[in-house]
Design an enzyme around this catalytic site. Structure first.
Site, PDB file in Angstrom:
ATOM      1  N   LYS A  35       0.782  -1.309   0.224  1.00  0.00           N
ATOM      2  CA  LYS A  35      -0.049   0.125  -0.046  1.00  0.00           C
ATOM      3  C   LYS A  35       0.765   1.291   0.027  1.00  0.00           C
ATOM      4  O   LYS A  35       0.779   2.227  -0.561  1.00  0.00           O
ATOM      5  CB  LYS A  35      -0.829  -0.107   1.277  1.00  0.00           C
ATOM      6  CG  LYS A  35      -2.099   0.773   1.193  1.00  0.00           C
ATOM      7  CD  LYS A  35      -3.090   0.626   2.366  1.00  0.00           C
ATOM      8  CE  LYS A  35      -2.468   1.340   3.301  1.00  0.00           C
ATOM      9  NZ  LYS A  35      -3.334   1.128   4.925  1.00  0.00           N
ATOM     10  N   ASP A  36       1.797   1.258   0.685  1.00  0.00           N
ATOM     11  CA  ASP A  36       2.766   2.227   0.815  1.00  0.00           C
ATOM     12  C   ASP A  36       4.309   1.891   1.150  1.00  0.00           C
ATOM     13  O   ASP A  36       4.594   0.776   1.552  1.00  0.00           O
ATOM     14  CB  ASP A  36       2.268   3.353   1.892  1.00  0.00           C
ATOM     15  CG  ASP A  36       1.959   2.785   3.344  1.00  0.00           C
ATOM     16  OD1 ASP A  36       2.805   2.042   3.773  1.00  0.00           O
ATOM     17  OD2 ASP A  36       1.132   3.325   3.749  1.00  0.00           O
ATOM     18  N   SER A  37       5.362   3.113   1.259  1.00  0.00           N
ATOM     19  CA  SER A  37       6.440   2.684   1.610  1.00  0.00           C
ATOM     20  C   SER A  37       6.772   2.169   3.000  1.00  0.00           C
ATOM     21  O   SER A  37       7.617   1.218   3.059  1.00  0.00           O
ATOM     22  CB  SER A  37       7.327   3.821   1.345  1.00  0.00           C
ATOM     23  OG  SER A  37       6.939   4.871   2.352  1.00  0.00           O
TER      24      SER A  37
END
Lengths: 78, 223
Positions: A35-37
């Site tokens: 979903k994200d870093s």
């Protein structure tokens, strides 16, 4: 051994990225699944923890697909 | 925080994709996983607009957004291409989160390398915080109440990520190699990379109460 590694890799991805096992494709890019870093980073930390002897963080970050991760761990297990 | 361009998918969803994407970018867009499509579009739009505004303000050149191509040259360091040859060297950075995107452009000579990041302020577990903070950073966070703890942990993560994006290395470089000394009251932050102080301009702001935007400019000649 190979199957066990594959099973474990998929389990770690499923648990950390909260994706059902059946939705993980071996050709999927790890970055695309995350979903994200922060989630991506936590996944890599989980791999590092599980396969302490076989993986190095810097190598993991340059791996693209689920299949690449399995191959990388297999190669370093032999 | 100046020189950044925030865009949300909501703002651009009624605009035809053809108005801001090139044909080959549209092919790239089709390959983006569905759950990331909104972010991707907002990111492209925001970056193109940042480039557009920069050239309009500084050189009175008015490029259409669908003539500005966003490229991914290096890992985690995007670039752009214009229909004409550029004389000034610049670099850009893009980040997105939950349909919001932010981007920045910097002149290499005066503003150095830029990295930008947007993060949702999240509830971290202690083991997560420990995985990317140094001992000193962790002790600063543990003194805070729960609400501040999450805000500051997100801030630490985001500045580190902005820095890594500025140098074009992304998460290939372990965030623990970077240490931040943040003075929250004065909004000052010093950044150390493997104990070496980096000359950087570091800014941050809370956006819509739930998001944090950070920007790092590294003066190249001082690295």
């Amino acid at each position: 051994m190979t199957d066990k590694i594959q099973e474990k890799v998929l389990e770690i991805i499923s648990k950390n990225l909260k994706i059902k096992l059946e939705n993980i494709n071996l050709n999927s890019k790890i970055e695309d699944l995350s979903k994200d870093s922060i989630q991506l980073f936590q996944l890599l930390i989980a791999f590092e923890k599980e396969f302490k002897r076989q993986v190095q963080y810097e190598d993991l970050m340059q791996i693209f697909t689920v299949r690449d991760i399995i191959n990388y761990i297999n190669k370093n297990t032999k | 925080m100046e020189n950044k361009n925030i865009k949300s998918f909501k703002e651009i969803k009624k605009i035809s994709i053809k108005k801001y994407l090139l044909e080959k970018e549209f092919s790239d867009y089709k390959k983006v996983p569905d759950f990331k499509k909104k972010d991707w579009l907002a990111g492209r739009f925001s970056a193109k607009e940042a480039v557009h505004n920069y050239f309009l303000e500084n050189f009175q050149k008015d490029f259409k957004l669908n003539k500005i191509e966003i490229l991914r040259k290096e890992i985690n360091k995007p670039a752009y291409k214009l229909p004409i040859k550029q004389t000034v060297k610049t670099n850009i950075s893009i980040s997105h989160c939950e349909g919001l995107a932010v981007s920045a452009i910097a002149e290499n000579k005066t503003d150095g390398l830029v990295g930008i990041d947007i993060e949702k302020i999240r509830n971290f577990k202690l083991k997560e915080i420990k995985s990317f903070l140094t001992g000193q950073e962790l002790s600063q966070i543990l003194k805070q109440n729960l609400e501040n703890k999450n805000k500051i942990a997100t801030l630490f993560w985001s500045i580190k990520e902005s820095y890594l994006k500025a140098i074009g290395r992304g998460l290939v470089y372990h965030p623990k190699f970077i240490e931040l000394k943040i003075n929250l009251e004065d909004k000052i932050c010093e950044l150390y990379d493997k104990n070496k102080k980096i000359q950087a301009k570091i800014e941050w702001q809370i956006f819509k109460k739930r998001y944090l935007i950070t920007k790092v400019n590294i003066l190249k000649n001082k690295i």
